[in-house]
Write an enzyme that holds these catalytic residues in place. Structure first.
Site, PDB file in Angstrom:
ATOM      1  N   GLU A   1       0.795  -1.239   0.000  1.00  0.00           N
ATOM      2  CA  GLU A   1       0.000   0.000   0.000  1.00  0.00           C
ATOM      3  C   GLU A   1       0.828   1.290   0.000  1.00  0.00           C
ATOM      4  O   GLU A   1       0.590   2.191   0.803  1.00  0.00           O
ATOM      5  CB  GLU A   1      -0.972  -0.013   1.186  1.00  0.00           C
TER       6      GLU A   1
ATOM      7  N   GLU B   1      -5.897 -11.111  -1.393  1.00  0.00           N
ATOM      8  CA  GLU B   1      -6.723 -10.956  -0.177  1.00  0.00           C
ATOM      9  C   GLU B   1      -8.205 -10.928  -0.544  1.00  0.00           C
ATOM     10  O   GLU B   1      -8.949 -10.038  -0.135  1.00  0.00           O
ATOM     11  CB  GLU B   1      -6.352  -9.654   0.557  1.00  0.00           C
TER      12      GLU B   1
END
Ligand code: XIL
Length: 391
Positions: free
Chosen positions: A175, A280
């Site tokens: 991220e 994910e």
């Protein structure tokens, strides 16, 4: 490592079924169940997709240490790769300067090895779930660039180095991008500058030259963020860094993002010469005040019953939408199986999912393929059928 396990583990397993012997690759102090030969013949997602990509699940601490026997059984039957939901985040593995907690991770890695799984490490460098001390000196002031680089190097080499040859793939950086494709103003960027990305990948490579190094993020289907990820990875490649892949987290809603946007990112990333992994995956069926997209763990809301719609079970109409969404996604994954290396669900059953507590705490969510009783949901059959249809 992967090659060792692929080539030799089946032989060892066969020999050990006949006699009784210890796999030298296993940690004998961690008594976790190993895969049962009998389950290999039952329908499973891993068998259905064996020629396409790995399929896996993230494990919580209880599961990783073998204390959720039903989840472990499902894992062994259905999946061939595991990710650590929280165990390998900085705050868990390295909570204080010089203090490392490896007990839980050792069990996680042993579980993966004993079941011949592709083992993922998540994550080395992130702005979240990283203790404040990492970025501060003794007076609470920001550390110097040199000091932060040193801390990063120590962390990566200690953690990734410990599991050298055992963890197959690492989310090196998580991220680092904003949704508009610019670099996130994280303490890593503020203190070190863009070089933090290069250094993280270099240190990870030095810790284990054989392992696969990934960049991982959410909302990578967004065109601006997709372009940002392409730039980020291309910059690394231009500096001679071998990026193995890009992880698209895959925290999706029932109707958004569109398959077209996801597909465009699969193609754009593959054009860089790297693999794509869905790292994910979960589908949020619950509403929330912001119509949120993505998975910024800091973006949370107060509990309100009106956003907790299905405490008595998921209505058929929503179940059908969930099933259709999984069908559509797996049709897309299957279509691009030459580009996709792995699809990992962020949990085993609905009960484990972080979506029961994010972005609102204490709700009843239904994002996975298995329900709270560890039973397959209609979406599970849909995923199996998507594989069969492609053959
Ligand atoms: C989540 C975990 O599932 C939660 O248990 C934890 O409280 C917060 O983090 N993106 C990531 C994951 O890369 O590490 C996050 O996992 C979900 C969003």
């Amino acid at each position: 490592m992967r090659l060792y396990r692929t080539l030799f583990a089946p032989t060892l397993l066969a020999a050990c079924l006949a006699t009784s012997c210890a796999d030298p690759n296993q940690n004998s102090t961690n008594e976790v169940p190993t895969a049962q030969a009998a389950t290999d013949a039952s329908p499973s997602i891993k068998a259905a997709y064996k020629d396409a990509f790995y399929v896996g699940a993230a494990l919580n601490g209880r599961q990783a240490s073998g204390n959720d026997a039903k989840a472990i059984k499902l894992l062994q039957e259905q999946f061939n790769t595991i990710s650590p939901e929280n165990l390998l985040k900085w705050e868990a593995v390295h909570p204080k300067q010089g203090v490392y907690n490896f007990e839980a991770v050792d069990k996680y890695v042993a579980l993966g090895e004993q079941n011949d799984m592709f083992i993922v490490g998540h994550t080395l460098v992130w702005h979240n779930q990283t203790p404040k001390w990492v970025f501060e000196d003794a007076q609470g002031k920001p550390v110097s660039k040199e000091e932060l680089l040193k801390r990063m190097e120590d962390h990566i080499k200690t953690v990734a180095g410990r599991y050298k040859g055992r963890i197959d793939s690492w989310d090196v950086v998580n991220e680092a991008l904003n949704d508009d494709g610019t670099l996130r103003q994280s303490p890593w960027l503020k203190i070190i500058g863009e070089e933090f990305l290069v250094k993280a990948f270099e240190y990870a490579h030095q810790a284990d030259p054989e392992m696969e190094l990934y960049y991982n993020d959410y909302n990578l289907w967004k065109p601006a963020k997709r372009d940002g990820a392409v730039r980020l990875v291309r910059n690394l490649q231009e500096k001679g860094i071998k990026v193995a892949g890009i992880g698209m987290q895959g925290h999706y809603g029932l109707h958004a993002p569109s398959l077209e946007d996801i597909e465009a990112s699969i193609k754009a990333f593959s054009d860089l010469g790297v693999k794509v992994a869905f790292t994910e995956v979960d589908i949020d069926v619950l509403p929330n005040p912001s119509n949120r997209q993505g998975a910024d763990i800091d973006a949370t809301f107060e509990f309100d019953e009106k956003y907790n719609l299905y405490t008595d079970g998921l209505p058929d109409s929503v179940q059908q939408q969930l099933t259709q969404r999984y069908t559509d996604l797996f049709n897309l994954f299957q279509k691009h199986s030459d580009k996709i290396d792995r699809v990992t669900f962020w949990g085993v059953t609905d009960n484990d999912s972080w979506l029961n507590n994010w972005p609102i705490q204490g709700r009843t969510s239904y994002p996975m393929l298995f329900d709270r009783q560890y039973q397959p949901k209609p979406a599970y059959n849909a995923v199996l059928e998507a594989a069969a249809k492609a053959k």
